[in-house]
Design a protein around this motif. Structure first.
Motif, short mmCIF file in Angstrom:
data_model
loop_
_atom_site.label_atom_id
_atom_site.label_comp_id
_atom_site.label_asym_id
_atom_site.label_seq_id
_atom_site.Cartn_x
_atom_site.Cartn_y
_atom_site.Cartn_z
N LEU A 63 -27.40 14.45 -114.97
CA LEU A 63 -27.54 13.72 -116.23
C LEU A 63 -27.90 12.26 -115.98
CD1 LEU A 63 -24.52 15.15 -118.29
CD2 LEU A 63 -26.95 15.74 -118.48
N GLY A 64 -27.31 11.67 -114.92
CA GLY A 64 -27.61 10.27 -114.60
C GLY A 64 -29.06 10.08 -114.23
N SER A 65 -29.61 10.99 -113.42
CA SER A 65 -31.02 10.88 -113.03
C SER A 65 -31.94 11.03 -114.24
CB SER A 65 -31.36 11.95 -111.98
OG SER A 65 -30.58 11.79 -110.81
N SER A 66 -31.59 11.95 -115.15
CA SER A 66 -32.39 12.12 -116.36
C SER A 66 -32.33 10.88 -117.24
CB SER A 66 -31.89 13.34 -117.14
OG SER A 66 -31.96 14.51 -116.35
N ALA A 67 -31.13 10.29 -117.36
CA ALA A 67 -30.99 9.08 -118.16
C ALA A 67 -31.78 7.92 -117.57
CB ALA A 67 -29.51 8.70 -118.29
N LEU A 68 -31.78 7.82 -116.23
CA LEU A 68 -32.55 6.77 -115.57
C LEU A 68 -34.05 6.95 -115.84
CD1 LEU A 68 -30.79 6.38 -112.10
CD2 LEU A 68 -30.64 4.89 -114.08
N LEU A 280 -24.95 7.34 -120.44
CA LEU A 280 -24.81 7.21 -119.00
C LEU A 280 -23.58 6.39 -118.63
CD1 LEU A 280 -25.87 7.53 -116.12
CD2 LEU A 280 -27.42 5.63 -116.55
N PHE A 281 -23.42 5.24 -119.27
CA PHE A 281 -22.30 4.37 -118.91
C PHE A 281 -20.96 5.01 -119.28
CE2 PHE A 281 -25.37 0.61 -119.53
CZ PHE A 281 -25.84 0.77 -118.24
N ILE A 282 -20.90 5.68 -120.43
CA ILE A 282 -19.65 6.35 -120.81
C ILE A 282 -19.35 7.49 -119.83
CG2 ILE A 282 -18.56 7.79 -122.58
CD1 ILE A 282 -19.93 6.07 -124.68
N LEU A 283 -20.39 8.22 -119.44
CA LEU A 283 -20.22 9.30 -118.47
C LEU A 283 -19.68 8.78 -117.14
CD1 LEU A 283 -20.80 12.35 -117.78
CD2 LEU A 283 -23.01 11.57 -116.91
N ILE A 333 -33.91 -15.92 -108.70
CA ILE A 333 -34.17 -14.52 -108.38
C ILE A 333 -33.10 -13.98 -107.45
CG2 ILE A 333 -35.78 -12.98 -107.20
CD1 ILE A 333 -38.05 -14.78 -108.31
N SER A 334 -32.64 -14.80 -106.50
CA SER A 334 -31.57 -14.37 -105.61
C SER A 334 -30.29 -14.08 -106.38
CB SER A 334 -31.30 -15.43 -104.54
OG SER A 334 -32.42 -15.60 -103.70
N TRP A 335 -29.98 -14.92 -107.36
CA TRP A 335 -28.75 -14.73 -108.12
C TRP A 335 -28.89 -13.64 -109.17
CZ3 TRP A 335 -23.87 -15.94 -107.46
CH2 TRP A 335 -22.98 -15.87 -108.53
N ALA A 336 -30.10 -13.41 -109.65
CA ALA A 336 -30.32 -12.49 -110.78
C ALA A 336 -30.54 -11.05 -110.33
CB ALA A 336 -31.52 -12.96 -111.61
N GLY A 337 -30.10 -10.69 -109.14
CA GLY A 337 -30.21 -9.30 -108.70
C GLY A 337 -29.14 -8.46 -109.37
N LEU A 338 -29.33 -8.14 -110.64
CA LEU A 338 -28.30 -7.46 -111.43
C LEU A 338 -28.10 -6.02 -110.98
CD1 LEU A 338 -29.35 -8.77 -114.95
CD2 LEU A 338 -27.43 -9.56 -113.57
N ARG A 339 -26.85 -5.59 -110.97
CA ARG A 339 -26.50 -4.20 -110.69
C ARG A 339 -25.93 -3.58 -111.95
NH1 ARG A 339 -28.12 -7.41 -106.58
NH2 ARG A 339 -28.67 -6.11 -104.81
N GLY A 340 -26.19 -2.29 -112.15
CA GLY A 340 -25.72 -1.65 -113.37
C GLY A 340 -25.45 -0.17 -113.13
N ALA A 341 -26.12 0.67 -113.92
CA ALA A 341 -25.83 2.10 -113.87
C ALA A 341 -26.35 2.76 -112.59
CB ALA A 341 -26.46 2.79 -115.08
N VAL A 342 -27.47 2.28 -112.06
CA VAL A 342 -28.08 2.94 -110.90
C VAL A 342 -27.12 3.09 -109.73
CG1 VAL A 342 -29.91 2.78 -109.17
CG2 VAL A 342 -30.42 2.32 -111.55
N PRO A 343 -26.44 2.02 -109.29
CA PRO A 343 -25.52 2.19 -108.16
C PRO A 343 -24.43 3.23 -108.42
CG PRO A 343 -25.92 -0.13 -108.55
CD PRO A 343 -26.50 0.60 -109.70
#
Length: 499
Positions: A63-68, A280-283, A333-343
């Motif tokens: 489901l995560g891959s499909s949501a991505l 995705l995030f709730i899952l 750009i160095s600071w703005a390397g945001l992490r979210g659902a992918v990891p």
């Protein structure tokens, strides 16, 4: 499932969706990324909250891959080629070699400082090495950054998921065997084939859709988005990167030719992407056990500091310096390397593969993403202002669902005149905007009026600008030029080049 059970499930799903939409509104007004509240809602619904138990890593991965895929198709459809074409070189390096450097640096820190074995350390490094497209698109598009900065970050986030997925899959193999040549060939195959499939599907759709007369306008968004999903699935079936194919197909569809009902399509895609993010995030919030997270706060902080202060700068500075990117842009750009659902989605890969202690990686990554999102997201606007990256005469694009605008390829922009701008007291006619750009509305002190040719602009006025796709860049340049040097800007050699 009986019909009555279906009603109960739909009622629960509708209530969760409505709560998520309200949470997104609250997060926006509070200046926080909505990811935090969605993850919190998942934790609230989980086994330590309302008691919903979910521990199927395989289902979460699928489901995560499909949501991505849905999120990246929307990201491609809303990416302007003019913003990214000048930064393809550095974005490609950050998404490939930069990811490799970040993986090695983060893994070394996790191994030396936390005592993780090399397989878990490499997995952890690979999982957190890529920036998250959903986070980047949702957070950075609200900040009027220079096009070079925003385009670079968006292109990097769209491209670097594919190499990361490949590395996580390889490091999840049990027993793990690292063959540099095999990894390189696999990486090249997946990127090249996935990229070609995405480009071909996108180009075919861009050529075919304007020539098809569907019986209802609502079918065009369905067809457009369906093509992106086809690219994702076709690339995956060929053993290539479906993530890259989805992003490229969306970008080609949006920028090659004129797809019918463009604004409606973008609104439809945005709605689907929000739905995918919420689900995705709730899952992912359901997947973790809150009682196990407390012990991983310190390891997550250690990995986060290594990632932010060592790995990310090492993966950014050398390549951007080679392209002569200003140091202020490099810092942001160095600071703005945001992490979210992918990891968090990627943590399901080693769990499914049966890697020992992989659940600990899930807990560390979950806490890490939560902390980084809490710290990085709200800090980006003040950091951009501190570095002088927000142009004083920045314009913002408005998406309006209107068929006549689509037919003439029109664009709506809004701009607020900042203090100190030389636009103050300049008349509408003295602006000499390129044809066919016009200013049909001015908002001054909360009151709107239609300006006349001799109407004078004032500081804090908000302008509504109607232009075309072709004239947009020239219009923005003229506004910047007059804002900097006044109505005789061209006499002073000022042509409004972006900063």
């Amino acid at each position: 499932m009986t019909l009555q059970q279906l009603y109960v499930a739909l009622l629960a799903g509708g209530l969760v969706l409505l709560c998520s939409v309200i949470a997104a509104l609250i997060a926006s007004r509070a200046g926080l990324p909505s990811l935090l509240l969605f993850l919190g809602l998942g934790l609230l619904l989980g086994e330590n909250g309302l008691g919903v138990r979910f521990d199927d890593a395989q289902l979460a991965q699928n489901l995560g891959s499909s949501a991505l895929a849905v999120i990246l198709v929307e990201g491609g459809l809303t990416t302007q080629w003019s913003d990214v074409k000048r930064v393809l070189g550095p974005a490609g390096l950050l998404a490939t070699l930069g990811v490799g450097i970040s993986v090695v640096a983060t893994a070394a820190g996790a191994h030396l400082l936390l005592g993780l074995d090399w397989q878990l350390a490499l997995l952890l490094g690979a999982i957190v090495s890529s920036t998250d497209a959903a986070a980047v698109f949702s957070v950075l598009r609200r900040i009027p950054l220079p096009k070079r900065v925003s385009g670079l970050l968006e292109a990097e986030s769209g491209f670097n998921d594919a190499p990361t997925v490949i590395l996580v899959t390889l490091f999840s193999a049990t027993p793990m065997s690292i063959e540099p040549l095999g990894i390189a060939l696999n990486l090249v195959y997946q990127l090249v084939v996935g990229g070609v499939i995405g480009l071909v599907v996108g180009w075919g759709g861009a050529v075919a859709l304007p020539r098809l007369a569907f019986p209802a306008s609502g079918l065009y968004p369905l067809a457009t988005f369906g093509l992106g999903i086809i690219a994702f699935a076709a690339a995956g079936a060929a053993g290539a990167s479906g993530i890259l194919a989805a992003y490229l197909s969306g970008m080609v569809l949006a920028n090659v030719g004129q797809i019918p009902h463009r604004a409606t399509t973008r609104s439809f895609a945005e709605g689907l992407a929000w739905l995918a993010q919420i689900g995705l995030f709730i899952l992912l919030g359901l997947l973790v056990t809150p009682s196990e997270l407390g012990g991983e706060v310190l390891p997550a902080l250690v990995v986060g500091l290594v990632l932010l202060l060592i790995a990310r700068p090492l993966s950014v500075v050398p390549f951007l310096t080679a392209y002569r990117v200003p140091w202020r842009h490099q810092v942001f750009i160095s600071w703005a390397g945001l992490r979210g659902a992918v990891p968090i989605v990627l943590t399901a890969f080693p769990i499914v593969a049966g890697v020992q202690d992989s659940h600990r990686v899930l807990n560390i990554v979950f806490v890490l993403v939560f902390l980084l999102t809490l710290i990085q997201g709200p800090s980006l606007p003040p950091l951009a202002r501190l570095l002088g990256l927000i142009p004083r005469e920045a314009t913002r694009e408005i998406q309006v669902d209107s068929v006549p605008l689509n037919v003439i390829a029109a664009v709506l922009l809004t701009m607020k005149i900042p203090p100190g701008s030389r636009l103050h007291l300049v008349t509408i006619v003295e602006l000499r905007l390129p044809e066919p750009s016009v200013i049909p509305l001015v908002i001054r002190k909360g009151k709107a009026f239609v300006p006349q040719p001799d109407s004078r602009l004032e500081v804090e006025d908000e302008l509504l600008i109607v232009t075309t796709v072709q004239a947009r860049e020239a219009t923005e340049r003229r506004l910047r030029a007059v804002s900097r040097r006044g109505k005789l800007a061209h006499w002073f050699g000022e042509y409004g080049a972006p900063e």
